[in-house]
Scaffold this motif. Structure first.
Motif, mmCIF file in Angstrom:
data_model
loop_
_atom_site.group_PDB
_atom_site.id
_atom_site.type_symbol
_atom_site.label_atom_id
_atom_site.label_comp_id
_atom_site.label_asym_id
_atom_site.label_seq_id
_atom_site.Cartn_x
_atom_site.Cartn_y
_atom_site.Cartn_z
ATOM 1 N N LYS A 13 0.856 -1.181 0.000
ATOM 2 C CA LYS A 13 0.000 0.000 0.000
ATOM 3 C C LYS A 13 0.894 1.235 0.000
ATOM 4 N N TYR A 15 0.805 5.781 -0.493
ATOM 5 C CA TYR A 15 0.040 7.007 -0.674
ATOM 6 C C TYR A 15 0.707 7.843 -1.742
ATOM 7 N N THR A 50 -1.968 1.205 9.726
ATOM 8 C CA THR A 50 -2.425 0.940 8.364
ATOM 9 C C THR A 50 -2.591 -0.566 8.132
ATOM 10 N N ASN A 53 -5.598 -1.804 10.072
ATOM 11 C CA ASN A 53 -6.846 -1.387 9.416
ATOM 12 C C ASN A 53 -7.133 -2.236 8.183
ATOM 13 N N ILE A 58 -11.078 -2.069 7.280
ATOM 14 C CA ILE A 58 -11.516 -0.670 7.260
ATOM 15 C C ILE A 58 -10.584 0.214 6.439
ATOM 16 N N ASP A 59 -9.631 -0.390 5.737
ATOM 17 C CA ASP A 59 -8.795 0.390 4.819
ATOM 18 C C ASP A 59 -8.524 -0.525 3.628
ATOM 19 N N ASN A 60 -8.312 0.080 2.463
ATOM 20 C CA ASN A 60 -8.101 -0.761 1.286
ATOM 21 C C ASN A 60 -6.615 -0.885 0.940
ATOM 22 N N SER A 79 -19.635 -2.464 0.925
ATOM 23 C CA SER A 79 -20.824 -2.964 1.590
ATOM 24 C C SER A 79 -20.617 -4.398 2.114
ATOM 25 N N ALA A 82 -18.622 -4.175 5.232
ATOM 26 C CA ALA A 82 -19.393 -3.736 6.402
ATOM 27 C C ALA A 82 -20.038 -4.942 7.073
ATOM 28 N N THR A 83 -20.659 -5.782 6.266
ATOM 29 C CA THR A 83 -21.295 -6.971 6.817
ATOM 30 C C THR A 83 -20.251 -7.896 7.448
ATOM 31 N N ARG A 85 -17.285 -7.193 8.669
ATOM 32 C CA ARG A 85 -16.764 -6.637 9.923
ATOM 33 C C ARG A 85 -17.742 -6.861 11.066
ATOM 34 N N SER A 86 -19.038 -6.603 10.777
ATOM 35 C CA SER A 86 -20.006 -6.692 11.869
ATOM 36 C C SER A 86 -20.112 -8.123 12.401
ATOM 37 N N PHE A 91 -13.593 -4.301 17.475
ATOM 38 C CA PHE A 91 -12.599 -3.220 17.424
ATOM 39 C C PHE A 91 -12.378 -2.570 18.788
ATOM 40 N N PHE A 93 -10.120 0.752 20.282
ATOM 41 C CA PHE A 93 -9.315 1.894 19.837
ATOM 42 C C PHE A 93 -8.538 2.491 21.007
ATOM 43 N N LEU B 295 -18.338 -0.462 13.021
ATOM 44 C CA LEU B 295 -19.154 -1.518 13.613
ATOM 45 C C LEU B 295 -20.013 -2.221 12.569
ATOM 46 N N GLY B 296 -20.134 -1.629 11.380
ATOM 47 C CA GLY B 296 -20.881 -2.280 10.313
ATOM 48 C C GLY B 296 -22.092 -1.505 9.829
ATOM 49 N N ARG B 298 -24.113 1.065 7.661
ATOM 50 C CA ARG B 298 -23.856 1.497 6.286
ATOM 51 C C ARG B 298 -23.963 3.007 6.152
ATOM 52 N N ARG B 376 -14.403 7.695 4.016
ATOM 53 C CA ARG B 376 -13.775 6.396 4.277
ATOM 54 C C ARG B 376 -13.299 6.373 5.726
ATOM 55 N N ILE B 377 -13.511 5.209 6.349
ATOM 56 C CA ILE B 377 -13.260 5.099 7.786
ATOM 57 C C ILE B 377 -11.842 5.536 8.142
#
Ligand SMILES: Nc1ncnc2c1ncn2[C@@H]1O[C@H](COP(=O)(O)OP(=O)(O)OP(=O)(O)O)[C@@H](O)[C@H]1O
Ligand SMILES: [Mg+2]
Lengths: 227, 385
Positions: A13, A15, A50, A53, A58-60, A79, A82-83, A85-86, A91, A93, B295-296, B298, B376-377
Motif C-alpha cells: 500500500k 500514498y 495501516t 486497518n 476498514i482500509d483498502n 458494503s 461492512a457486513t 466486519r459486523s 474493534f 481503539f 461496527l458495520g 452502512r 472512508r473510515i
C-alpha cells in the motif's frame, strides 16, 4: 500445518501526493493462526495502524491478498466489508471511541442492532458482555462518568458482544495509566485464553507486547520477526 | 428504539445550538406565514367575488361615472337578471382614521344580488323601506358599537355635506371570507340629495352590478352589454366581479411581488442557518460516524440518521410556528381590520409552512449526509486522530 485464520500475502500500500509515491506497506506476507495473540510493534509512522486497518477491513490495499477463513477481504466491496466486519471483527481503539450520548449498556448494545436479535436478547447479551469486563454496576453511566480504564472496558465489551472471531486493538493501553493498562491487558489475555479469540494488537508499550504470544515488528513498511 | 434514542439525543446534543436553530426556523416560518396571509388578505376580495356577478363601469377609468339611464339598456341584454346602480360613496365617520368602505347601492334587488350577506327578512324590509337607512357588516357594527336604530352621520368627501342615516340592518357573512366591514346606503338617497345640492352630478352611477344566472356565459353577456355603448359619450367596460377585483389588486402588483420575494428570501436565509447547524454537527461527529461505520453500519443508514436529526429540528420549528401563526394573525387582524377586513391564515398557508419545514430539514442535511455516507473510515480516523 493447520490453515491459518488470516493469511496475508504480498500486501502493498502506498500514498500518492502529487507525483510523489510514499510507500507505507511493502510486500508483506505473514499468517496469523486461529487463537493467536499477536502484537505489532515498530516506530511511529512504520505503518502499524495501516496494516491493522487493512486486515480488519476498514482500509483498502493496493495489491496483495488478505484471506480470512477462506475469503479474500481485499477484493470485497465496501458494503460486503461492512457486513463482514459486523460478524467477524471486534474493534478496540486507543481513545475508546464510545458514543458519548449513550450509556455504557447502550454503547455495548449498538453493534447488536445489525443482528436479528430481539430487543430483550440484545439487552441480555449486552449485560453479559459488561459483566464479562467487570462493569455490571456501571450500566447506566455515560462515558463521561467513567474513568479511562472503565471506558476501555466498555469498549472491549462492545468489541466482544457480537462474539467475533478476531479482535483488533490499536494501542488499547496508549491512553491509560499503568494499573489500568495492566487490567486491560489481563482482560485481553483472558479473552484470548478462555474464549479463544484471535487478537491482533498494535502497541508501543513494552509491557503490553509482553502479554502477547507473538511479537512482530514493522519497520518502514517491512515486516520482520521481533528481536 | 435505540437508534431512535440516539437520533433524538444527537439532535439536542448542543442544546443551545439546537434551540436557537429551532427558534430561527420558527421565526422565519412565522414571518413567511404572516406575509402569505397578507397576500391572501389582499386577494380576499377576489376570492370572495361571485361568478354570477358582473360589473359594468366606465371604460375610461373607475373614477368616471356612467349615465344612470344605461340601466334600462343593460337590463334588456339576454342573460341579465338583475341590474343595480352603485357608487363608491367615500363617506367619513367623524375622522379619516375611522376608515371603512361604504357604497351607495340600489336596494330593491340588493339582497338577491348578494346572497352572501345574511340579513333577517324583517331587517331587509326595514332597510329597503327607509330611504335614509343603511345596512352594515357585523364587524363594522362591533367596531363602533352600532346597533340597528342608531343614527350615524357620515361626512361626504366625494359628495359634499353631512349625510345622516339610520342603521336598519346588520349582515353576517355567509362565508369566512365575506367582508363584514362595509356600509351600504341607498343610491336613491344619494341621487335625490345630489339633485338638490349639485344637479349636474345627479343621474350618474359609479358602476352597475349585473346579476346573471349562467356564469359560463359571463364573457358573452359582458360583450353584449358593452356593444350598444361603443362610440357613445361614455363607453362601458363590463367584466366579472372577480376580474374587477383583480384589477384593484394588480394596482399594487409591485408591492405584492416584493412581499412574495421577501417571504421566500426568509426561507432561504433559514435554510442557510439550518444547513450550517447540520454541517457543524456532522463535522464534529465525523469520528463517531466512523466508529459506527466500523461496527458495520452502512453509509445510507448514517445519512438517514443525520437527515432525521435535521428533520426533528426543522419540523419542531415548523410545528411551533404553525401553532403560533393563527393566534398571532388574529392579533394582527384586529389591528389591521380597516385595511384587511379578511385576515385569516389559510389551510394552504399552514400546509406550505410545513412543506417548507420538510424542505429546509432535507436540504440542510443533504450535503453533510452525503459526506458522512461517503467518507472512508481510515480517512475519518486520521482526520480526528
Ligand atoms: N492519507 C494519507 N496520506 C499520506 N500519507 C499517509 C496517509 N495516511 C497515512 N500516511 C502515512 O503512512 C505512514 C504509516 O502511518 P500509520 O498510521 O500506519 O503509522 P503507525 O505505525 O501506526 O504510527 P503511530 O505509531 O504513530 O501510530 C505514515 O508515514 C503516514 O504519514
Ligand atoms: Mg498508529
Amino acid at each position: 500445518m493447520e490453515t491459518p485464520l488470516i493469511a496475508i500475502s504480498h500486501l502493498s500500500k502506498a500514498y500518492r501526493r502529487g507525483d510523489q509515491v510514499i510507500p507505507v506497506l511493502t510486500d508483506i506476507t505473514f499468517d496469523i493462526a486461529a487463537g493467536e495473540f499477536l502484537a505489532l510493534i515498530g516506530p511511529s509512522g512504520s505503518g502499524k495502524s495501516t496494516l491493522l486497518n487493512c486486515l480488519a477491513g476498514i482500509d483498502n490495499v493496493d495489491s496483495g491478498s488478505i484471506v480470512v477463513a477462506g475469503t479474500d477481504i481485499a477484493t470485497m466491496t465496501e458494503s460486503e466489508l461492512a457486513t463482514w466486519r459486523s460478524r467477524h471483527v471486534g474493534f478496540i481503539f486507543q481513545f475508546y471511541n464510545l458514543i458519548p450520548v449513550l450509556s455504557a449498556l447502550e454503547n455495548v448494545e449498538l453493534p447488536l442492532l445489525l443482528t436479528t436479535l430481539s430487543a430483550g436478547q440484545r439487552r441480555e447479551h449486552a449485560l453479559a458482555a459488561l459483566s464479562a469486563v467487570g462493569l455490571s454496576d456501571r450500566t447506566d453511566h455515560k462515558p463521561s462518568q467513567l474513568s479511562g480504564g472503565q471506558q476501555q472496558r466498555v469498549a472491549i465489551a462492545r468489541a466482544i458482544v457480537t462474539d467475533p472471531d478476531i479482535i483488533v486493538a490499536d494501542e488499547p493501553t496508549g491512553d491509560l495509566d499503568r494499573q489500568s493498562a495492566a487490567d486491560i491487558m489481563a482482560l485481553l489475555g483472558r479473552l484470548n485464553g478462555e474464549l479463544g479469540k484471535t487478537i491482533v494488537m498494535v502497541t508501543h508499550d513494552q509491557r503490553a507486547a509482553e502479554a502477547a504470544h507473538l511479537v512482530r515488528e514493522l519497520n518502514k513498511g517491512e515486516l520482520r520477526a521481533a528481536p | 428504539m435505540l437508534l431512535l434514542r440516539l437520533i433524538l439525543k444527537n439532535a439536542f446534543r448542543h442544546r443551545l445550538r439546537s434551540v436557537l436553530t429551532i427558534v430561527g426556523i420558527t421565526v422565519a416560518l412565522l414571518a413567511f406565514g404572516l406575509l402569505r396571509t397578507v397576500l391572501d388578505a389582499w386577494h380576499a376580495g377576489v376570492e370572495a367575488s361571485s361568478a354570477n356577478r358582473l360589473v359594468t363601469r366606465n371604460a375610461v377609468s373607475l373614477t368616471q361615472p356612467l349615465p344612470y339611464a344605461y340601466k334600462g339598456r343593460i337590463r334588456q341584454v339576454t342573460g341579465v337578471d338583475i341590474v343595480a346602480a352603485g357608487s363608491w360613496f367615500g363617506g367619513v365617520y367623524l375622522d379619516e382614521k375611522n376608515f371603512f368602505a361604504n357604497f351607495a347601492i340600489e336596494a330593491d334587488d340588493f339582497f338577491r344580488l348578494y346572497p352572501e350577506l345574511l340579513v333577517s327578512p324583517e331587517e331587509q324590509k326595514a332597510f329597503i323601506s327607509d330611504r335614509k337607512g343603511a345596512v352594515i357588516g357585523r364587524k363594522l357594527a362591533d367596531r363602533f358599537h352600532w346597533r340597528t336604530g342608531d343614527t350615524v352621520t357620515l361626512r361626504g368627501t366625494i359628495y359634499p355635506g353631512q349625510w345622516p342615516m339610520t342603521i336598519r340592518a346588520i349582515y353576517n357573512g355567509a362565508r369566512p371570507d365575506t367582508d363584514e366591514t362595509v356600509l351600504y346606503l341607498h343610491w336613491s338617497y344619494l341621487d335625490e340629495t345630489m339633485k338638490k345640492r349639485a344637479p349636474d352630478r345627479a343621474g350618474q352611477a359609479g358602476f352597475f352590478m349585473v346579476g346573471i344566472h349562467d356564469a359560463t356565459r359571463a364573457a358573452e353577456i359582458s360583450k353584449d352589454i358593452d356593444a350598444p355603448f361603443v362610440n357613445s359619450q361614455a363607453e362601458t367596460l363590463t367584466e366579472t366581479e372577480r376580474a374587477f377585483q383583480l384589477g384593484f389588486v394588480s394596482m399594487s402588483e409591485a408591492i405584492l411581488l416584493a412581499i412574495t420575494a421577501v417571504s421566500y428570501v426568509v426561507i432561504l436565509i433559514i435554510l442557510a442557518v439550518a444547513a450550517n447547524t447540520m454541517a457543524m454537527s456532522a463535522r464534529e461527529r465525523l469520528g463517531e460516524f466512523a466508529v459506527l461505520k466500523t461496527l458495520g453500519f452502512r453509509g445510507p443508514t448514517l445519512a438517514g440518521m443525520l437527515l432525521a436529526e435535521s428533520l426533528i429540528l426543522s419540523l419542531t420549528g415548523a410545528a411551533v410556528a404553525m401553532a403560533l401563526l393563527p393566534p398571532l394573525a388574529n392579533g394582527f387582524a384586529t389591528g389591521l381590520a380597516q385595511y384587511f377586513p379578511i385576515f385569516i391564515v389559510s389551510r394552504q398557508t399552514v400546509a406550505i409552512g410545513f412543506g417548507f419545514g420538510v424542505m429546509v430539514g432535507v436540504l440542510a442535511a443533504v450535503i453533510p449526509a452525503q459526506r458522512i455516507a461517503a467518507v472512508r473510515i481510515a480517512d475519518a480516523f486520521r482526520r480526528i486522530g
